[in-house]
Design a protein around this motif. Structure first.
Motif, PDB file in Angstrom:
ATOM      1  N   ILE A  10       0.843  -1.191   0.000  1.00 11.96           N
ATOM      2  CA  ILE A  10       0.000   0.000   0.000  1.00 11.96           C
ATOM      3  C   ILE A  10       0.882   1.248   0.000  1.00 11.96           C
ATOM      4  O   ILE A  10       1.873   1.298   0.734  1.00 11.96           O
ATOM      5  CB  ILE A  10      -0.922   0.053   1.240  1.00 11.96           C
ATOM      6  N   HIS A  50       4.055  -1.192   3.732  1.00 10.22           N
ATOM      7  CA  HIS A  50       3.542   0.042   3.149  1.00 10.22           C
ATOM      8  C   HIS A  50       4.674   1.042   2.943  1.00 10.22           C
ATOM      9  O   HIS A  50       5.766   0.894   3.486  1.00 10.22           O
ATOM     10  CB  HIS A  50       2.478   0.659   4.058  1.00 10.22           C
ATOM     11  N   VAL A 100      -1.799  -0.542  -4.719  1.00 14.78           N
ATOM     12  CA  VAL A 100      -2.959   0.007  -4.015  1.00 14.78           C
ATOM     13  C   VAL A 100      -2.576   1.342  -3.400  1.00 14.78           C
ATOM     14  O   VAL A 100      -1.539   1.467  -2.741  1.00 14.78           O
ATOM     15  CB  VAL A 100      -3.468  -0.958  -2.924  1.00 14.78           C
ATOM     16  N   CYS A 102      -3.634   4.442  -0.829  1.00 15.50           N
ATOM     17  CA  CYS A 102      -4.458   4.833   0.311  1.00 15.50           C
ATOM     18  C   CYS A 102      -4.328   6.330   0.484  1.00 15.50           C
ATOM     19  O   CYS A 102      -3.248   6.838   0.808  1.00 15.50           O
ATOM     20  CB  CYS A 102      -4.011   4.113   1.586  1.00 15.50           C
ATOM     21  N   GLU A 116      -5.469  -3.007   6.832  1.00 18.06           N
ATOM     22  CA  GLU A 116      -5.376  -4.394   6.366  1.00 18.06           C
ATOM     23  C   GLU A 116      -6.749  -4.909   5.931  1.00 18.06           C
ATOM     24  O   GLU A 116      -6.890  -5.554   4.879  1.00 18.06           O
ATOM     25  CB  GLU A 116      -4.806  -5.291   7.469  1.00 18.06           C
ATOM     26  N   TYR A 119      -7.866  -3.163   2.699  1.00 15.24           N
ATOM     27  CA  TYR A 119      -7.037  -3.683   1.603  1.00 15.24           C
ATOM     28  C   TYR A 119      -7.552  -5.047   1.139  1.00 15.24           C
ATOM     29  O   TYR A 119      -7.712  -5.294  -0.067  1.00 15.24           O
ATOM     30  CB  TYR A 119      -5.593  -3.780   2.079  1.00 15.24           C
ATOM     31  N   GLU A 120      -7.817  -5.942   2.079  1.00 16.90           N
ATOM     32  CA  GLU A 120      -8.283  -7.284   1.734  1.00 16.90           C
ATOM     33  C   GLU A 120      -9.638  -7.249   1.049  1.00 16.90           C
ATOM     34  O   GLU A 120      -9.882  -7.980   0.082  1.00 16.90           O
ATOM     35  CB  GLU A 120      -8.336  -8.150   2.994  1.00 16.90           C
ATOM     36  N   LEU A 164      -9.201   3.757  -0.140  1.00 23.34           N
ATOM     37  CA  LEU A 164      -8.238   2.963  -0.893  1.00 23.34           C
ATOM     38  C   LEU A 164      -8.780   2.704  -2.284  1.00 23.34           C
ATOM     39  O   LEU A 164      -9.989   2.495  -2.470  1.00 23.34           O
ATOM     40  CB  LEU A 164      -7.965   1.620  -0.214  1.00 23.34           C
ATOM     41  N   ARG A 166      -7.234   0.914  -6.308  1.00 24.54           N
ATOM     42  CA  ARG A 166      -6.118   0.372  -7.061  1.00 24.54           C
ATOM     43  C   ARG A 166      -5.422   1.474  -7.840  1.00 24.54           C
ATOM     44  O   ARG A 166      -6.074   2.387  -8.355  1.00 24.54           O
ATOM     45  CB  ARG A 166      -6.589  -0.726  -8.021  1.00 24.54           C
TER      46      ARG A 166
END
Length: 253
Positions: A10, A50, A100, A102, A116, A119-120, A164, A166
């Motif tokens: 990230i 990150h 990714v 953020c 986390e 992100y998942e 977040l 892509r």
């Protein structure tokens, strides 16, 4: 877990104007979060590999020295003046080395496992264009309700203090619209563009992330200097909402 030498998953992009955030005189009694606190939260609570990218705006010499010497800051951009939120976010994305992105305000507290989890969830579904801890529903280009609930939910717009997406989505859509400079509606505009591209905007209100918004420039009337100009927050809000409505009213009624 040592994440210092791992490939970042990230890129955390944080635009900053001041090292010590000015106090809203009408909310002087409310707690205040600064970039120092936010970086401390990230160091303590974010375990996913990150990188941190700071876009430093304005003429605060203490901020510049802080950013240039801070061991957590992976990469930074020092602007000679305030270029606004949209340009700062675009600059941060160009400096990012992760898949990714953020986007994070400097007055946001990050709890254990928050990034986390987001992100998942983002990577679990290719149809999710962006995800954050807070969002809202809009009708006729106007906000009417904030998202609530104990499960992730699709919304019309994800709020801009933390979200977040892509890197590929950012580049495919051409970045943030700088016509909203210095600030206001650029994140809502991106959510509309993401939905126009057939992707989902999702929020998880259970993510332990808190925005200390009471001392932000949008919380009270104040002049904002940017790119050699000055505009007060009330005029800016009226200008940007009018531009937003003209851009989207015939696409998302």
């Amino acid at each position: 877990m040592n994440i210092a030498n791992e490939t970042p998953l990230i890129s955390i992009i944080i635009p900053v104007l001041n090292l010590s955030r000015p106090i809203n005189p009408k909310r002087f009694f409310m707690p205040r979060q600064t970039i120092k606190d936010t970086l401390a939260d990230i160091e303590k609570n974010v375990r996913i590999p990150h990188e941190i990218i700071i876009v430093c705006n304005g003429d605060d010499p203490e901020l510049k020295q802080f950013v240039m010497s801070h061991p957590q800051v992976t990469r930074y951009c020092i602007n000679s003046e305030n270029v606004g939120v949209a340009r700062s976010w675009n600059m941060g994305a160009q400096l990012a080395d992760s898949k990714v992105l953020c986007y994070l305000n400097d007055d946001v507290s990050i709890g254990v496992g928050a990034l986390e989890s987001l992100y998942e969830q983002l990577l679990a579904d290719p149809k999710i264009g962006e995800i954050g801890p807070s969002g809202s529903f809009w009708q006729d280009c106007a906000h009417y309700e904030y998202a609530e609930g104990d499960k992730p939910i699709d919304v019309d717009a994800v709020l801009g203090f933390c979200f977040l997406m892509r890197s590929s989505t950012f580049h495919d859509l051409g970045g943030f619209d700088v016509n909203y400079s210095p600030a206001g509606c650029e994140e809502i505009d991106m959510s509309y563009r993401i939905r126009a591209a057939g992707l989902r905007c999702v929020v998880d209100t259970q993510a332990p992330i808190k925005h200390f918004h009471h001392h932000g420039v949008s919380a009270y009337k104040v002049d904002i200097r940017y790119l050699g100009k000055t505009i007060d927050t009330l005029t800016l809000h009226e200008r940007n909402t009018a531009y937003f409505r003209k851009k989207w009213q015939n696409i998302f009624p």
